[in-house]
Motif scaffolding. Structure first.
Motif, PDB file in Angstrom:
ATOM      1  N   UNK A  90     -16.590 -31.103 -34.505  1.00  0.00           N
ATOM      2  CA  UNK A  90     -16.109 -32.354 -33.936  1.00  0.00           C
ATOM      3  C   UNK A  90     -14.717 -32.122 -33.371  1.00  0.00           C
ATOM      4  N   UNK A  91     -14.487 -32.550 -32.164  1.00  0.00           N
ATOM      5  CA  UNK A  91     -13.269 -32.129 -31.481  1.00  0.00           C
ATOM      6  C   UNK A  91     -12.852 -33.141 -30.424  1.00  0.00           C
ATOM      7  N   UNK A  92     -11.701 -32.907 -29.841  1.00  0.00           N
ATOM      8  CA  UNK A  92     -11.220 -33.604 -28.667  1.00  0.00           C
ATOM      9  C   UNK A  92     -10.927 -32.540 -27.612  1.00  0.00           C
ATOM     10  N   UNK A  93     -11.200 -32.848 -26.351  1.00  0.00           N
ATOM     11  CA  UNK A  93     -10.995 -31.845 -25.304  1.00  0.00           C
ATOM     12  C   UNK A  93     -10.738 -32.530 -23.976  1.00  0.00           C
ATOM     13  N   UNK A  94     -10.082 -31.781 -23.083  1.00  0.00           N
ATOM     14  CA  UNK A  94      -9.740 -32.309 -21.770  1.00  0.00           C
ATOM     15  C   UNK A  94      -9.627 -31.145 -20.789  1.00  0.00           C
ATOM     16  N   UNK A  95      -9.890 -31.414 -19.527  1.00  0.00           N
ATOM     17  CA  UNK A  95      -9.734 -30.394 -18.490  1.00  0.00           C
ATOM     18  C   UNK A  95      -9.555 -31.035 -17.134  1.00  0.00           C
ATOM     19  N   UNK A  96      -9.015 -30.251 -16.200  1.00  0.00           N
ATOM     20  CA  UNK A  96      -8.946 -30.707 -14.808  1.00  0.00           C
ATOM     21  C   UNK A  96      -9.092 -29.505 -13.889  1.00  0.00           C
ATOM     22  N   UNK A  97      -9.370 -29.800 -12.632  1.00  0.00           N
ATOM     23  CA  UNK A  97      -9.431 -28.773 -11.606  1.00  0.00           C
ATOM     24  C   UNK A  97      -8.948 -29.379 -10.288  1.00  0.00           C
ATOM     25  N   UNK A  98      -8.267 -28.554  -9.472  1.00  0.00           N
ATOM     26  CA  UNK A  98      -7.690 -29.021  -8.219  1.00  0.00           C
ATOM     27  C   UNK A  98      -7.466 -27.836  -7.295  1.00  0.00           C
ATOM     28  N   UNK A 145      -3.887 -34.947 -25.046  1.00  0.00           N
ATOM     29  CA  UNK A 145      -4.779 -34.412 -26.064  1.00  0.00           C
ATOM     30  C   UNK A 145      -4.135 -34.466 -27.449  1.00  0.00           C
ATOM     31  N   UNK A 146      -2.831 -34.252 -27.524  1.00  0.00           N
ATOM     32  CA  UNK A 146      -2.142 -34.423 -28.808  1.00  0.00           C
ATOM     33  C   UNK A 146      -2.367 -35.828 -29.348  1.00  0.00           C
ATOM     34  N   UNK A 147      -2.248 -36.818 -28.484  1.00  0.00           N
ATOM     35  CA  UNK A 147      -2.436 -38.198 -28.900  1.00  0.00           C
ATOM     36  C   UNK A 147      -3.870 -38.443 -29.373  1.00  0.00           C
ATOM     37  N   UNK A 148      -4.852 -37.875 -28.650  1.00  0.00           N
ATOM     38  CA  UNK A 148      -6.236 -38.008 -29.081  1.00  0.00           C
ATOM     39  C   UNK A 148      -6.448 -37.351 -30.437  1.00  0.00           C
ATOM     40  N   UNK A 149      -5.866 -36.155 -30.607  1.00  0.00           N
ATOM     41  CA  UNK A 149      -6.057 -35.405 -31.848  1.00  0.00           C
ATOM     42  C   UNK A 149      -5.419 -36.110 -33.040  1.00  0.00           C
ATOM     43  N   UNK A 150      -4.300 -36.782 -32.810  1.00  0.00           N
ATOM     44  CA  UNK A 150      -3.577 -37.453 -33.888  1.00  0.00           C
ATOM     45  C   UNK A 150      -4.061 -38.875 -34.137  1.00  0.00           C
ATOM     46  N   UNK A 151      -4.411 -39.592 -33.052  1.00  0.00           N
ATOM     47  CA  UNK A 151      -4.649 -41.027 -33.172  1.00  0.00           C
ATOM     48  C   UNK A 151      -5.974 -41.492 -32.568  1.00  0.00           C
ATOM     49  N   UNK A 152      -6.722 -40.597 -31.913  1.00  0.00           N
ATOM     50  CA  UNK A 152      -7.958 -40.992 -31.254  1.00  0.00           C
ATOM     51  C   UNK A 152      -9.111 -41.146 -32.232  1.00  0.00           C
ATOM     52  N   UNK A 167     -11.996 -40.498 -34.688  1.00  0.00           N
ATOM     53  CA  UNK A 167     -12.253 -39.409 -35.621  1.00  0.00           C
ATOM     54  C   UNK A 167     -11.011 -38.658 -36.055  1.00  0.00           C
ATOM     55  N   UNK A 168      -9.826 -39.158 -35.689  1.00  0.00           N
ATOM     56  CA  UNK A 168      -8.588 -38.457 -36.015  1.00  0.00           C
ATOM     57  C   UNK A 168      -8.381 -38.408 -37.536  1.00  0.00           C
ATOM     58  N   UNK A 169      -7.658 -37.358 -37.985  1.00  0.00           N
ATOM     59  CA  UNK A 169      -7.027 -36.324 -37.165  1.00  0.00           C
ATOM     60  C   UNK A 169      -7.977 -35.164 -36.861  1.00  0.00           C
ATOM     61  N   UNK A 170      -7.603 -34.381 -35.846  1.00  0.00           N
ATOM     62  CA  UNK A 170      -8.312 -33.155 -35.472  1.00  0.00           C
ATOM     63  C   UNK A 170      -7.318 -32.004 -35.664  1.00  0.00           C
ATOM     64  N   UNK A 200     -24.049 -43.339 -29.885  1.00  0.00           N
ATOM     65  CA  UNK A 200     -22.922 -42.503 -30.321  1.00  0.00           C
ATOM     66  C   UNK A 200     -21.675 -42.842 -29.499  1.00  0.00           C
ATOM     67  N   UNK A 201     -20.640 -43.374 -30.162  1.00  0.00           N
ATOM     68  CA  UNK A 201     -19.416 -43.721 -29.444  1.00  0.00           C
ATOM     69  C   UNK A 201     -18.258 -42.791 -29.806  1.00  0.00           C
ATOM     70  N   UNK A 202     -18.567 -41.687 -30.472  1.00  0.00           N
ATOM     71  CA  UNK A 202     -17.556 -40.671 -30.783  1.00  0.00           C
ATOM     72  C   UNK A 202     -17.672 -39.467 -29.835  1.00  0.00           C
ATOM     73  N   UNK A 203     -18.878 -38.978 -29.644  1.00  0.00           N
ATOM     74  CA  UNK A 203     -19.107 -37.827 -28.767  1.00  0.00           C
ATOM     75  C   UNK A 203     -19.259 -38.338 -27.321  1.00  0.00           C
ATOM     76  N   UNK A 204     -18.136 -38.708 -26.741  1.00  0.00           N
ATOM     77  CA  UNK A 204     -18.119 -39.289 -25.399  1.00  0.00           C
ATOM     78  C   UNK A 204     -17.445 -38.339 -24.417  1.00  0.00           C
ATOM     79  N   UNK A 205     -17.692 -38.553 -23.137  1.00  0.00           N
ATOM     80  CA  UNK A 205     -17.005 -37.847 -22.057  1.00  0.00           C
ATOM     81  C   UNK A 205     -16.754 -38.832 -20.917  1.00  0.00           C
ATOM     82  N   UNK A 206     -15.574 -38.729 -20.322  1.00  0.00           N
ATOM     83  CA  UNK A 206     -15.168 -39.571 -19.205  1.00  0.00           C
ATOM     84  C   UNK A 206     -14.576 -38.677 -18.120  1.00  0.00           C
TER      85      UNK A 206
END
Length: 230
Positions: free
Chosen positions: A1-9, A22-29, A31-34, A179-185
């Protein structure tokens, strides 16, 4: 179980806002903490920076880095404790490109299939690379199909972010529709597209289970959204 983010340009951007998000997600998102380690792959023209740690992402200060593509992952262990070897992304050389793979979820029933000291994501990533031909979408589709059979349909999520510096692929595939934890946006802005486990604001678009987005950034940024067939 994790938090993740990426971009491309096509352009290079400071990755600090992504680290902070991602720090904020890991600490406060959700399923926190991660707290069980973190890692990132940063691609920029002819450069690739890989950093991994067994410490929580919020205990790390990252130097100022610019990248045209990045994948960052904060881990909450399903199997095995915090260990540098288990920090995502997992990195592979295939067909002249360096691929980075991160996963959010748990895949069960892999004993006897994976190596002794291997976690489920490492097995998932290796199967993806072994299946990789020309089309990463077909590879992830075939890999998910295989893992459903191997695990006897025992999993929570096979959500993944996959990056090679020119292509970013995000896939959402969960066992339970509610499932509202394993999401992607994902979020489109100018010449940059970002994908994250949690949205920054209401402009981010959610993926349904089975949907993927694939973005390539060469002479221009090209975006494809579709559904895999499993």
């Amino acid at each position: 179980m994790c938090r993740m983010i990426g971009f491309i340009s096509k352009k290079s951007y400071d990755i600090s806002p992504y680290i902070d998000f991602l720090k904020n997600q890991a600490m406060h998102g959700k399923g926190a903490p991660h707290p069980d380690g973190w890692g990132m792959s940063c691609y920029d023209q002819n450069d690739l920076l890989i950093k991994k740690s067994s410490d929580p992402i919020w205990k790390n200060d990252v130097m100022s880095v610019k990248a045209s593509a990045v994948l960052i992952h904060a881990r909450k262990a399903s199997f095995g404790k915090a260990n540098l070897l288990f920090s995502h992304p997992f990195v592979f050389d295939k067909k002249g490109k360096i691929w980075s793979f991160a996963h959010n979820g748990t895949i069960y029933n892999l004993s006897g299939k994976k190596e002794k000291d291997e976690i489920d994501t490492q097995f998932y990533a290796k199967r993806f690379i072994e299946n990789l031909k020309q089309d990463p979408v077909r590879s992830i589709e075939n890999t998910i199909r295989e893992l459903i059979e191997i695990s006897e349909n025992k999993f929570t999520s096979m959500n993944a972010l996959i990056l090679n510096g020119e292509t970013l692929l995000g896939i959402r595939y969960v066992k339970e529709d509610e499932d509202d934890y394993h999401t992607l946006f994902y979020f489109e802005e100018d010449d940059r597209i970002s994908i994250s486990t949690e949205p920054l604001d209401s402009r981010w678009v959610p993926l349904k289970s089975g949907e993927f987005v694939m973005v390539t950034a060469n002479s221009k940024v090209e975006f494809v959204k579709g559904t895999i067939k499993v």
